[in-house]
Design a protein around this motif. Structure first.
Motif, PDB file in Angstrom:
ATOM      1  N   UNK A  73       0.686  -1.172  -0.086  1.00  0.00           N
ATOM      2  CA  UNK A  73       0.027   0.036   0.238  1.00  0.00           C
ATOM      3  C   UNK A  73       0.779   1.267  -0.158  1.00  0.00           C
ATOM      4  N   UNK A  74       1.862   1.079   0.415  1.00  0.00           N
ATOM      5  CA  UNK A  74       2.925   2.297   0.291  1.00  0.00           C
ATOM      6  C   UNK A  74       3.728   2.418  -0.693  1.00  0.00           C
ATOM      7  N   UNK A  75       3.902   3.547  -1.282  1.00  0.00           N
ATOM      8  CA  UNK A  75       4.716   3.680  -2.622  1.00  0.00           C
ATOM      9  C   UNK A  75       6.042   3.176  -2.575  1.00  0.00           C
ATOM     10  N   UNK A  76       7.023   3.390  -1.707  1.00  0.00           N
ATOM     11  CA  UNK A  76       8.240   2.940  -1.555  1.00  0.00           C
ATOM     12  C   UNK A  76       9.018   3.048  -2.707  1.00  0.00           C
ATOM     13  N   UNK A  77       8.908   4.289  -3.299  1.00  0.00           N
ATOM     14  CA  UNK A  77       9.614   4.748  -4.183  1.00  0.00           C
ATOM     15  C   UNK A  77       9.418   4.288  -5.858  1.00  0.00           C
ATOM     16  N   UNK A 123      -2.771  -3.733  -3.298  1.00  0.00           N
ATOM     17  CA  UNK A 123      -3.396  -4.160  -2.170  1.00  0.00           C
ATOM     18  C   UNK A 123      -3.832  -3.317  -1.294  1.00  0.00           C
ATOM     19  N   UNK A 124      -4.195  -2.015  -1.618  1.00  0.00           N
ATOM     20  CA  UNK A 124      -4.601  -1.022  -0.662  1.00  0.00           C
ATOM     21  C   UNK A 124      -6.160  -1.263  -0.078  1.00  0.00           C
ATOM     22  N   UNK A 143      -6.182   4.361   2.689  1.00  0.00           N
ATOM     23  CA  UNK A 143      -7.136   3.364   2.173  1.00  0.00           C
ATOM     24  C   UNK A 143      -8.419   4.011   1.703  1.00  0.00           C
ATOM     25  N   UNK A 144      -9.239   3.204   0.910  1.00  0.00           N
ATOM     26  CA  UNK A 144     -10.284   3.875   0.121  1.00  0.00           C
ATOM     27  C   UNK A 144     -11.586   3.362   0.901  1.00  0.00           C
ATOM     28  N   UNK A 145     -12.392   4.704   0.705  1.00  0.00           N
ATOM     29  CA  UNK A 145     -13.985   4.373   1.343  1.00  0.00           C
ATOM     30  C   UNK A 145     -14.845   4.541   0.119  1.00  0.00           C
ATOM     31  N   UNK A 146     -15.554   3.515  -0.315  1.00  0.00           N
ATOM     32  CA  UNK A 146     -16.581   3.828  -1.434  1.00  0.00           C
ATOM     33  C   UNK A 146     -18.017   3.930  -0.468  1.00  0.00           C
ATOM     34  N   UNK A 147     -18.196   4.997  -0.214  1.00  0.00           N
ATOM     35  CA  UNK A 147     -19.579   5.439   0.514  1.00  0.00           C
ATOM     36  C   UNK A 147     -20.715   5.459  -0.543  1.00  0.00           C
ATOM     37  N   UNK A 158      -8.597   7.351   3.780  1.00  0.00           N
ATOM     38  CA  UNK A 158      -7.865   8.625   3.494  1.00  0.00           C
ATOM     39  C   UNK A 158      -8.849   9.598   2.611  1.00  0.00           C
ATOM     40  N   UNK A 159      -8.913  10.927   3.194  1.00  0.00           N
ATOM     41  CA  UNK A 159      -9.941  11.880   2.792  1.00  0.00           C
ATOM     42  C   UNK A 159      -9.975  12.118   1.326  1.00  0.00           C
ATOM     43  N   UNK A 160      -8.593  12.134   0.707  1.00  0.00           N
ATOM     44  CA  UNK A 160      -8.639  12.085  -0.834  1.00  0.00           C
ATOM     45  C   UNK A 160      -9.207  10.923  -1.509  1.00  0.00           C
TER      46      UNK A 160
END
Length: 262
Positions: free
Chosen positions: A93-97, A103-104, A128-132, A146-148
């Protein structure tokens, strides 16, 4: 003396004169339903691409579960939170460069198990993603996605599409009608080969076998015996991860090697 120009205020005030993009009555009309579908697809798609989200691990479960609820509810909440944390750390989930995230954690964005999973990702500093979804009683997003990457949909169909289209795996905690709806949506896509062969893991085998007699469905010929292999069970957060990997989930580094292979 110069005559005053004719009064065109009626034309200027007419709804037909509004720019289409600013005409809400037009945008919300029945004829524009297809356009609204497209807008709901494009808005989330662009934001996810901007964050480099290539794939997700979708977590479903009841919105009614509470962290300090009855013992089962508390156990399910804690396990969802723990699983999301370790999946974020191990999955990519981290970009790590690199340019992409894999797998977020993605949820329906609301309370209960959804909150627990978004919270677990936040615990380790992962997005993380929120599909409301807009509901009659106004669902609000939980405070941990994550707000964005916190979206709101009007159409269940488009929300389901976004949940499914990037999913590398599905983890389903105990839940009710909504959870069953999402579970059988994915199982049907798997059964009919309309989706990739993503692993599906159900948390708490006792709960699931108590509410659905999968074996009886196969015995009566409603599903094939092999359909019972479309999903597995786990009892701990780490057990969920191990079962996903056993069933084919690839962590980020393995996905990268596949992408780069000739």
């Amino acid at each position: 003396m110069t005559a005053s120009p004719p009064d065109n205020s009626a034309q200027m005030a007419s709804p037909s004169y509004r720019l289409a993009v600013f005409d809400q009555d037009f945008l919300l009309s029945d004829s524009l339903r297809g356009v609204r579908f497209l807008l709901e697809f494009a808005k989330a798609d662009l934001a996810l691409k901007a964050w480099g989200v290539r794939s997700t691990v979708v977590v479903f479960g009841s919105a009614r579960v509470r962290e300090n609820g009855d013992p089962d509810h508390a156990r399910w909440y804690a396990a969802a939170r723990e699983f999301a944390a370790l999946a974020s750390q191990r999955g990519g989930a981290f970009l790590e460069g690199g340019p992409v995230r894999d797998n977020v954690i993605a949820t329906g964005g609301g309370p209960g198990i959804m909150e627990a999973a978004n919270r677990g990702a936040a615990d380790v500093g992962a997005p993380s993603v929120g599909f409301n979804i807009t509901l009659p009683h106004e669902q609000e997003p939980n405070a941990y996605s994550t707000p964005e990457l916190t979206f709101r949909f009007h159409y269940f169909a488009m929300r389901k599409m976004h949940l499914a289209m990037r999913a590398n795996a599905l983890v389903v905690f105990p839940g009710g009608f909504g959870t069953l709806d999402e579970l059988f949506e994915i199982l049907t896509l798997r059964q009919t080969s309309k989706s990739p062969e993503i692993p599906v893991v159900l948390f708490d085998e006792g709960y699931w076998r108590g509410i659905i007699n999968f074996d009886e469905m196969a015995r009566r010929g409603m599903i094939a015996q092999k359909d019972l292999d479309l999903f597995g069970f786990a009892e701990t957060a780490d057990g969920v991860w191990q079962e996903l990997v056993r069933r084919g989930l690839k962590p980020h580094e393995d996905l990268e090697s596949l992408t780069k292979s000739p």
